[in-house]
Design an enzyme around this catalytic site. Structure first.
Site, PDB file in Angstrom:
ATOM      1  N   THR A 129      43.362  31.085  45.847  1.00 11.49           N
ATOM      2  CA  THR A 129      42.246  30.248  46.293  1.00 11.49           C
ATOM      3  C   THR A 129      41.079  30.216  45.292  1.00 11.49           C
ATOM      4  O   THR A 129      40.297  29.266  45.304  1.00 11.49           O
ATOM      5  CB  THR A 129      41.697  30.761  47.636  1.00 11.49           C
ATOM      6  OG1 THR A 129      41.362  32.139  47.487  1.00 11.49           O
ATOM      7  CG2 THR A 129      42.701  30.580  48.755  1.00 11.49           C
TER       8      THR A 129
HETATM    9  N1  ASP Z   1      41.635  35.617  46.246  1.00 11.02           N
HETATM   10  C1  ASP Z   1      42.595  34.897  45.602  1.00 11.02           C
HETATM   11  C2  ASP Z   1      43.570  34.168  46.515  1.00 11.02           C
HETATM   12  O1  ASP Z   1      43.177  33.830  47.532  1.00 11.02           O
HETATM   13  C3  ASP Z   1      43.253  35.474  44.472  1.00 11.02           C
HETATM   14  C4  ASP Z   1      43.607  34.312  43.604  1.00 11.02           C
HETATM   15  O2  ASP Z   1      42.833  33.420  43.472  1.00 11.02           O
HETATM   16  O3  ASP Z   1      44.737  34.305  43.153  1.00 11.02           O
HETATM   17  O4  ASP Z   1      44.693  33.877  46.234  1.00 11.02           O
END
Ligand code: ASP
Length: 351
Positions: A116
Site C-alpha cells: 500500500t
Molecule cells: N505497508 C505496506 C503494505 O501495506 C508495505 C508495502 O508497501 O509493501 O503492503
C-alpha cells in the site's frame, strides 16, 4: 474454472502452465478471465527475523480465497516481483506495465496485488503510460494474512468485482475497503486504518455493497496519456519546512538532475531562500514543478516573498492538485518526451 500460475518474471510472456504453448500464440480461454499480477506487499507478507517481508506467492494468495472463482472462470497468476512497495523502483513498475500489456488480449481485467505504501505511485505511473482496453485494479492489505481480521481477502474480492464489472472496462484504479478510487486522485491517508485510501476533493469512483456496485463518477482514466513506460531520468523531491536551508536544491543542481519537484506549503508557497534556489535551478535548465505538502486542494499563485507568485515569476510549473510523489512520476514520464518548459507546463495543466 481454474487457476493457472506463471512463475516467470514480467519479461516472460508465459502466464499459464501449458509448457508446450507457443510463446507467440495468444491462448484462448472460455468465459471471464482475470489476470493477477503479484508484486508483494503486506498482503503477501509473513513475520520473520528482522521484520515482516513478502513471502506468499500470488498463486497462494488467490488459492486462499476460493470465493474469487465466483467472479472469474479462469484466473491467471504471474509473480512480477516480491517486494515491499517501499523498495520498488520505476523499472519494477515498468516490468509490471509490460506484464499488463502482454495480457491485454487474453484477460477481461487485471488485478495487481501490491504494497500500500507506494501503490498510488505505481497505479498513477501505469495510468499515465498505458492505455489498455481492459481495467487494471490494484489492491493490497493493511494487515498481513497472519493477523487477526486481515483485510487482504475482502480487498481481493472487491478488486475482482471491479475487474469484471460491465461498466468498468478501462482505466487504472485502487480497490480497497469496498471502494474504488481513480489512480490519479487516490492517496494513502492513514498509516494503519483499513479505510486508508481516499481521493481528496474528488471522492471514490465507486462503492461496493454486498450485492451491488454504486458508481459515483464515470469509471475511466482521469490522466493524460504519456507514452513512456520506462523512464530513465532523475527527478527528486525537495521538501519545504520552516527555516530550512537550500542544500537539497543545490545538490540536485550539482548532480545534474533532469528535473525537480519542490513540495511547498499551503497554496504552493515556499521560503525566500528556497525560492531563490528554485530560480538558480531553473536558470541552470532544471524544470521545477511546485506542489503542496497540504493534503487536499490545488495551488494558487497569490503570495510574493518566496510564495506562489514568486515561484511562478521564476518560471516554476504548478503541479495543481497532485501531491509531490505523483508530480514526480508525471515529470519523470513527461521528460522522456520533452524538456521544453512550455510543453511540460501544458502537460501539468491538463489532467
Ligand atoms: N505497508 C505496506 C503494505 O501495506 C508495505 C508495502 O508497501 O509493501 O503492503
Amino acid at each position: 474454472m481454474g487457476i493457472a500460475g506463471g512463475t516467470g518474471l514480467a519479461s516472460s510472456t508465459a502466464v499459464g502452465t501449458d509448457d508446450d504453448a507457443n510463446a507467440d500464440e495468444v491462448p484462448e480461454y472460455d468465459g471471464t478471465v482475470v489476470q493477477v499480477l503479484s508484486m508483494g506487499g503486506t498482503i503477501a507478507s509473513t513475520p520473520g527475523e528482522g521484520g515482516a517481508s513478502p513471502s506468499q506467492s500470488g498463486e497462494a494468495l488467490i488459492e486462499s480465497v476460493p470465493e474469487l472463482n465466483n467472479y472469474a472462470d479462469e484466473i491467471l497468476v504471474e509473480q512480477v516481483t516480491q517486494l515491499g512497495s517501499f523498495n520498488l523502483d520505476q523499472d519494477d513498475v515498468a516490468d509490471l506495465g509490460e506484464a499488463a500489456r502482454n495480457v491485454e488480449n487474453i484477460a477481461d481485467g487485471i488485478v495487481v496485488t501490491h504494497g500500500t505504501d507506494t501503490m498510488e505511485e505505481s497505479a498513477y505511473h501505469l495510468d499515465l503510460a498505458l492505455d489498455l482496453d481492459i481495467p487494471i485494479i490494484f489492491t493490497g492489505a493493511q494487515r498481513r494474512p497472519d493477523e487477526v481480521s486481515t483485510d487482504g481477502p475482502a480487498n481481493l474480492i472487491t478488486s475482482f468485482r471491479a475487474a469484471t464489472h460491465d461498466e468498468i472496462r478501462n482505466g487504472v484504479y485502487i480497490a480497497f475497503n469496498e471502494e474504488l478510487h481513480a489512480a490519479r486522485d487516490v492517496t494513502k491517508g492513514h498509516t494503519s486504518k483499513l479505510e486508508t485510501f481516499e481521493s481528496p476533493n474528488k471522492g471514490p469512483v465507486a462503492a461496493f455493497t454486498r450485492d451491488n456496485v454504486r458508481l459515483y463518477r464515470e469509471p475511466k482514466s482521469y490522466s493524460v496519456s504519456l507514452s513512456a513506460l520506462r523512464p530513465d531520468k532523475t527527478v527528486s523531491i525537495a521538501a519545504s519546512g520552516q527555516g530550512m536551508d537550500d542544500r537539497q536544491i543545490k545538490f540536485a543542481i550539482e548532480q545534474g538532475d533532469d528535473g525537480l519537484v519542490l513540495d511547498g506549503f499551503g497554496l504552493g508557497n515556499t521560503s525566500e531562500i528556497l525560492s531563490d534556489a528554485v530560480q538558480d535551478a531553473i536558470d541552470s535548465g532544471l524544470p521545477v514543478v511546485v506542489t503542496s505538502r497540504t493534503h487536499a486542494g490545488t495551488l494558487n499563485a497569490i503570495y510574493g516573498n518566496g510564495g506562489g507568485q514568486t515561484l511562478k515569476d521564476h518560471g516554476a510549473i504548478s503541479g495543481g492538485d497532485l501531491p509531490a510523489h505523483k508530480a514526480r512520476i508525471k515529470l519523470l514520464l513527461a521528460l522522456e518526451a520533452t524538456n521544453s518548459v512550455t510543453e511540460l507546463r501544458d502537460c501539468f495543466s491538463s489532467w
